[in-house]
Enzyme design. Sequence first.
Site, PDB file in Angstrom:
ATOM      1  N   HIS A 187      18.041  -9.274  16.611  1.00 33.27           N
ATOM      2  CA  HIS A 187      17.862 -10.317  17.986  1.00 33.27           C
ATOM      3  C   HIS A 187      17.143 -11.555  18.462  1.00 33.27           C
ATOM      4  CE1 HIS A 187      20.834  -7.493  20.212  1.00 33.27           C
ATOM      5  NE2 HIS A 187      20.185  -6.938  19.283  1.00 33.27           N
TER       6      HIS A 187
ATOM      7  N   LYS B 222     -15.451 -19.067   7.678  1.00 31.81           N
ATOM      8  CA  LYS B 222     -16.552 -18.734   9.162  1.00 31.81           C
ATOM      9  C   LYS B 222     -18.101 -19.748   9.058  1.00 31.81           C
ATOM     10  CE  LYS B 222     -15.389 -13.721   7.944  1.00 31.81           C
ATOM     11  NZ  LYS B 222     -16.206 -12.844   7.572  1.00 31.81           N
TER      12      LYS B 222
ATOM     13  N   GLU C 119      -3.414 -11.050   2.063  1.00 29.22           N
ATOM     14  CA  GLU C 119      -5.285 -10.465   1.512  1.00 29.22           C
ATOM     15  C   GLU C 119      -5.341 -10.124  -0.265  1.00 29.22           C
ATOM     16  OE1 GLU C 119      -9.125 -10.661   5.572  1.00 29.22           O
ATOM     17  OE2 GLU C 119      -8.646  -8.765   4.192  1.00 29.22           O
TER      18      GLU C 119
END
Length: 547
Positions: free
Chosen positions: A382, A509, A351
């Site tokens: 792993h 948004k 950000e």
Amino acid sequence: MSLVESPPWQALKSKYQELSSLHMRDFFAQDKKRGTRLSLEAAGLYFDYSKNRVDEKTIDLLCESANACNLPLRIEQLFSGKLTNESGEMVGFHTALRQVNNFSFKTNNNAIQEIHASWEKIKKLSIRIREGDYKGFTNKSITDIVNIGIGGSSLGPQMAYNALKPYVKAPLRCHFISNLDDTDFYETVRTLNPETTLFIITSKTFTTKETLENARRATEWLMQAAKKENLIQTHFMAVTAAPEKAHEFGIQKDNIFMLWPWVGGRFSVWSAAGLSLAIAIGWEEFFEFLRGAHAMDTHFRQAEFNKNMPILLALLSIWYINFFHAKTQAIIPYSQRLVYLPDYLTQLHMESLGKSVQLDGSAVHWQTGAVVWGDLGTNSQHSFHQLFLQGTMVIPVDFIAFLKNSRESHWQLPLIANCLGQSQTLMEGYDKEGVMRDLINQGIEHEKAEKLATYRLIRGNNPSNTIILEELNPYSLGSLLALYEHKVYVQSVIWNINPFDQWGVERGKHLAKDILQALQAETDQSSFDSSTERLINYVLKIKGNRP
């Protein structure tokens, strides 16, 4: 003169050409004290950066570049409240939140006084809840604290709470809700008792849709048990820069904690946004958390560039991003308690540094930011270390390890051994001579070993830093988080970008509101691109609203 035209930057281009074909194995072979020379200690952290594709001249040139970008001045601006956004408003003054030495800044004394008042309010509430004196609607003591927020309002407190669980006073527990998906809310409260649950609503603007929707769910959940609205008021706290909106929502004025406009969400864990953490671990330990961050602040402000941990961490990152064209960087903490640290640092970096416009509004002409990600060691060994070890990309890695998880725990020697083993393998690799020797020692015939060796070679020369702390405690965690905050800030200064905004996320948004109306069949879809329109129609078809 732009960054890429500056003499130090041009010299770094030549240095890259010189070093890009060299292997770090040779650096260590030629300099037996490299590990000692390229490491330092500060604010309770030990930082080894010797496993990087640099020599001393590279470090000098990187430091010269930082000086050419007026980094000393920009550091002082960070600590004096003189950073502003494009509207002239103060930003990035989060360092004031951990000013613990009763020192008054040359400017913004009012801000410091407000911070100290906030500390007192946090301290008093923390003591009341921890001593069982703060009661719910049936006069029972609070046992569960639910933090409702999203982004920095959630990632920081959740990460720090999980990291510092040994310091939490039983029976207190913290929970964190952020997702708009109601599963997050209902799964969290499923085992909680509304009579003993306190909700902390954290939203800078108190308009964040996800947060307010979950706050509404919390109200309904409490009302089902209490039946009367006036009985549930003690079950809500708010942390916001818009106290009037919190009060309109129904939060009592005395239960509203200030979050100042100049504190960005991803830098807010030091403020009342960390209220849940302060209650859980107690004010004294929360103050230690602030002290650790302040110690790193002091080091960052005072140390010479070539002995400055945040600056070196930032310059090395810039070295790989802008010269080796690294697109990604990994964070691997070797502690289960730091399970949320990679997510927290992902937000902090991406950000802050995901920008393509300079401070003067002109376009950026160099790479900024990288994809920052990670997971716990040894789990990650792993999972994805294979890409580090035998893949084709340069992926710088930060390894973080603690010698002890807490005062009561044993030494974490197996974890340390794995951490150091990974960093050494990334650096030196595994050449054919070594592979063949080990295969033959296992009793494998030479001809077969020759065939197998091809697939077991590790090129090495992949850079990493190793950060070691003696113990994972509030002080060391505060220091570690401040280290990365300052690292990100230094990168933003050199790239000439603003690390304290995130305008890119706002457009999505806004479009979501329009799309929601279309999904509710309330608007036409002519304004959408053909792909989005098709997806909307597909959803409506499944819902049964379209043929």
